[in-house]
Design an enzyme around this catalytic site. Structure first.
Site, PDB file in Angstrom:
ATOM      1  CG  ASP A  87      -1.903   1.058   1.332  1.00  0.00           C
ATOM      2  OD1 ASP A  87      -2.383   1.487   0.271  1.00  0.00           O
ATOM      3  OD2 ASP A  87      -2.233   1.479   2.469  1.00  0.00           O
ATOM      4  CG  HIS A 133      -4.772   8.004   4.024  1.00  0.00           C
ATOM      5  ND1 HIS A 133      -3.952   8.550   3.072  1.00  0.00           N
ATOM      6  CD2 HIS A 133      -5.205   6.821   3.528  1.00  0.00           C
ATOM      7  CE1 HIS A 133      -3.895   7.730   2.034  1.00  0.00           C
ATOM      8  NE2 HIS A 133      -4.651   6.676   2.282  1.00  0.00           N
ATOM      9  N   GLY A 167      -8.776   5.732   2.393  1.00  0.00           N
ATOM     10  CA  GLY A 167      -9.263   6.582   3.487  1.00  0.00           C
ATOM     11  C   GLY A 167     -10.685   6.291   3.922  1.00  0.00           C
ATOM     12  CB  ALA A 168     -12.825   3.341   3.619  1.00  0.00           C
ATOM     13  CB  SER A 169     -10.871   4.833   8.913  1.00  0.00           C
ATOM     14  OG  SER A 169     -10.233   3.602   8.865  1.00  0.00           O
ATOM     15  CB  ALA A 209      -5.354   1.863   7.493  1.00  0.00           C
ATOM     16  CB  THR A 210      -7.516   5.146  10.772  1.00  0.00           C
ATOM     17  OG1 THR A 210      -6.576   5.730   9.880  1.00  0.00           O
ATOM     18  CG2 THR A 210      -7.518   5.906  12.073  1.00  0.00           C
TER      19      THR A 210
END
Ligand code: 13P
Length: 288
Positions: free
Chosen positions: A82, A178, A207-209, A230-231
């Site tokens: 990534d 992100h 950046g879907a969090s 991720a986050t």
């Protein structure tokens, strides 16, 4: 199953109007949680590591963990670099066995981005490994990669970028960032729709969090075929470990608190897979 390429996974997702969930893993427990979640829901899944994560442990180590988990499962699992930050990093991951590579030249001017991406595509395609590029920037911070002024993808430029680089998938900037969002994210679905008309390869949402479920689903309806999380996974893991320490400050066995983190990540990954519509899409015969 053996580790699979993202090429077929994403093409099937695009054709089937769902998205493959791609989860950033930092440690063994997260790798286990991601594969267990996907296995339980019969979903294809992508485990990914950023360049920053690969400074914490080697690509060989992450590849081995992903391959071992995949081998015990009946679903297609890919391992993806990534936000690859250089040709050398991409080469390192290819040699370790990664089945998918992202090279992120989005901070660079268009011509430079094309040049960097083309080089990586040439190397990866010689090994039959697909490449994700990025055009238009995703805001926020993803390990060492930080973008203050995010820019939107230009649909016509996206078409030219794909033609000239031969990337297999494209990450777009449509107002996504992100990390956690301050306030409700304002996604430009009009740009996504237009990009999808100009570009025929699968398109990726980073950046879907923190993006509301209805917006993720709407983006998938328009044509997003891979969604990156991720986050929220890091947050779930860390909160579960912190909770454990609050109950038992004297604990000395990492298995005890790490397994709490693993359970929390698995539950979250299952919710995200459902959100992406990929549950039940790992039909065994189709992925042989
Ligand atoms: P989040 O950290 O916002 O989920 O973004 C993940 C991502 O896009 C990784 O590339």
């Amino acid at each position: 199953m053996l580790i699979r390429s993202t090429k077929e996974m994403l093409e099937k997702a695009k054709a089937g109007r769902y998205a493959v969930a791609a989860f950033n893993a930092e440690n063994m427990e997260m790798v286990q949680a991601i594969v267990e979640a996907a296995e339980e829901l019969k979903a294809p899944v992508i485990i990914q590591t950023t360049s920053g994560t690969l400074k914490y442990a080697t690509p060989e180590l992450y590849y081995s963990m992903a391959a071992a988990a995949a081998q015990k499962s009946e679903i297609p699992v890919a391992i993806h670099l990534d936000h690859g930050d250089s040709y050398e990093r991409a080469a390192e991951c290819l040699h370790a066995g990664y089945s998918s590579i992202m090279i992120d030249g989005s901070k660079e001017p268009f011509e430079k981005n094309v040049e960097i991406t083309k080089e990586v595509v040439k190397m990866a395609h010689a090994m039959h490994i697909p490449v994700e590029g990025e055009l238009g920037t995703v805001g926020g911070k993803e390990d060492s990669h930080s973008v203050i002024n995010k820019t939107y993808t230009e649909p016509a430029e996206a078409e030219e970028f794909v033609k000239r680089t031969h990337v297999d998938s494209l990450a777009v900037g449509i107002g996504n960032s992100h990390g956690f969002y301050k306030g409700k994210p304002e996604l430009r679905f009009d740009i996504l729709e237009e990009t999808n008309k100009w570009v025929t390869i699968p398109v990726v949402l980073h950046g879907a969090s923190g993006i509301p479920e209805e917006d993720v689903k709407k983006a998938i309806e328009i044509g997003i075929a891979k969604v990156n999380f991720a986050t929220e996974l890091r947050d779930a893991f860390s909160k579960a470990v912190k909770n454990y320490f609050q109950k038992d400050i004297d604990v000395i066995d990492p298995k005890k608190y790490c397994s709490e983190g693993r359970t929390a990540v698995k539950q979250l990954a299952m919710r995200k897979i459902e959100m992406c519509g990929s549950a039940g899409k790992a039909v065994k015969e189709e992925f042989n």
